[in-house]
Design an enzyme around this catalytic site. Structure first.
Site, PDB file in Angstrom:
ATOM      1  CG  ASP A   1       2.943   7.132   1.364  1.00  0.00           C
ATOM      2  OD1 ASP A   1       2.606   6.064   0.830  1.00  0.00           O
ATOM      3  OD2 ASP A   1       2.511   8.246   1.026  1.00  0.00           O
TER       4      ASP A   1
HETATM    5  N1  URA Z   1      -2.211   9.073   1.305  1.00  0.00           N
HETATM    6  C1  URA Z   1      -0.892   9.256   1.099  1.00  0.00           C
HETATM    7  O1  URA Z   1      -0.479  10.029   0.247  1.00  0.00           O
HETATM    8  N2  URA Z   1      -0.033   8.580   1.875  1.00  0.00           N
HETATM    9  C2  URA Z   1      -0.411   7.739   2.864  1.00  0.00           C
HETATM   10  O2  URA Z   1       0.434   7.152   3.558  1.00  0.00           O
HETATM   11  C3  URA Z   1      -1.791   7.553   3.067  1.00  0.00           C
HETATM   12  C4  URA Z   1      -2.681   8.238   2.268  1.00  0.00           C
END
Ligand code: URA
Length: 236
Positions: free
Chosen positions: A103
């Protein structure tokens, strides 16, 4: 293969840098300065040295990056900077892409490659390649919640996650999570299912690769031959 093509596909130089180095007689082919950037060479046979550094031909590139916040895991984005913008220009023509997503506000280890076949195998749900994340949450986690996490949780859209390991630190607010799958916002949504909230998330390993302590945020490097071999083995 053209000499300048070898220099660009190995991310040794951009095309214009290659042309400049040839003009400056700083590219040697079998010990002799090249006079034409378009000359034909055989990368398996001819020894090419660019500005004093031997160039070895590689079909693919594998780069590890310590992703900072604010960058998106995409090759293009109309709004936010992409992780590819952290690499120097000589890498832009190679067709690199992020192998899996983090993310925008998640930090840590990202693999970038132009090897679609390997990326596909590493991300295949059948192979269960483990990814480890250091996390912090808003509210303390209980032992019972950790057990629910380990057993697999039902997310808000009804998806039942695979078992995921969680090792909680003594402060009850942080620890390390190991996932063997990679659903959209998976960890954040698993914590939401426990009525909690992620406040910090950082990937610290991807299969056999660990985020090196000396790779600062925003920095990158090519994988070593041993790391590349370990990755190939993990994708078997
Ligand atoms: N889980 C999440 O919520 N975000 C990420 O970037 C990776 C795993």
């Amino acid at each position: 293969m053209r000499l300048d093509k070898l220099l660009t596909v190995t991310a040794t130089a951009t095309r214009s840098e290659a042309a400049r180095a040839v003009r400056a007689r700083r590219v040697l082919v079998n010990g002799v300065p090249a006079t034409n950037a378009a000359m034909q060479i055989d990368p398996q046979v001819d020894a090419v040295v660019y500005c004093g550094t031997p160039v070895s031909y590689r079909a693919h590139h594998y780069i590890m990056l310590n992703k900072p916040q604010g960058y998106v895991s995409a090759t293009e984005d109309g709004k936010d900077p992409t992780v590819l913008e952290l690499l120097p220009q000589k890498y832009t023509a190679l067709g690199l892409f992020p192998c899996g997503r983090l993310d925008k506000n998640t930090l840590g280890l990202m693999l970038l490659t132009d090897d679609g076949e390997l990326a596909h195998r590493l991300l295949s749900p059948r192979r269960h390649v483990a990814k480890r994340y250091y996390f912090r949450v808003k509210f303390p986690l209980t032992a019972a919640e950790c057990e629910r996490f380990r057993a697999g949780l039902v997310l808000e859209d009804g998806y039942e996650t695979k078992p995921a390991d969680i090792a909680l630190h003594e402060d009850m607010h942080s620890g390390v999570i190991t996932l063997i799958e990679g659903k959209y916002h998976q960890i954040k949504r698993m914590m939401q299912a426990l009525h909690n909230q992620i406040t910090h998330l950082e990937r610290i390993s991807f299969g056999p690769l660990s985020l090196p302590a000396d790779l600062a945020r925003g920095e990158w490097r090519e994988l070593t031959a041993a790391e590349e071999a370990a990755l190939q083995a993990a994708a078997e």
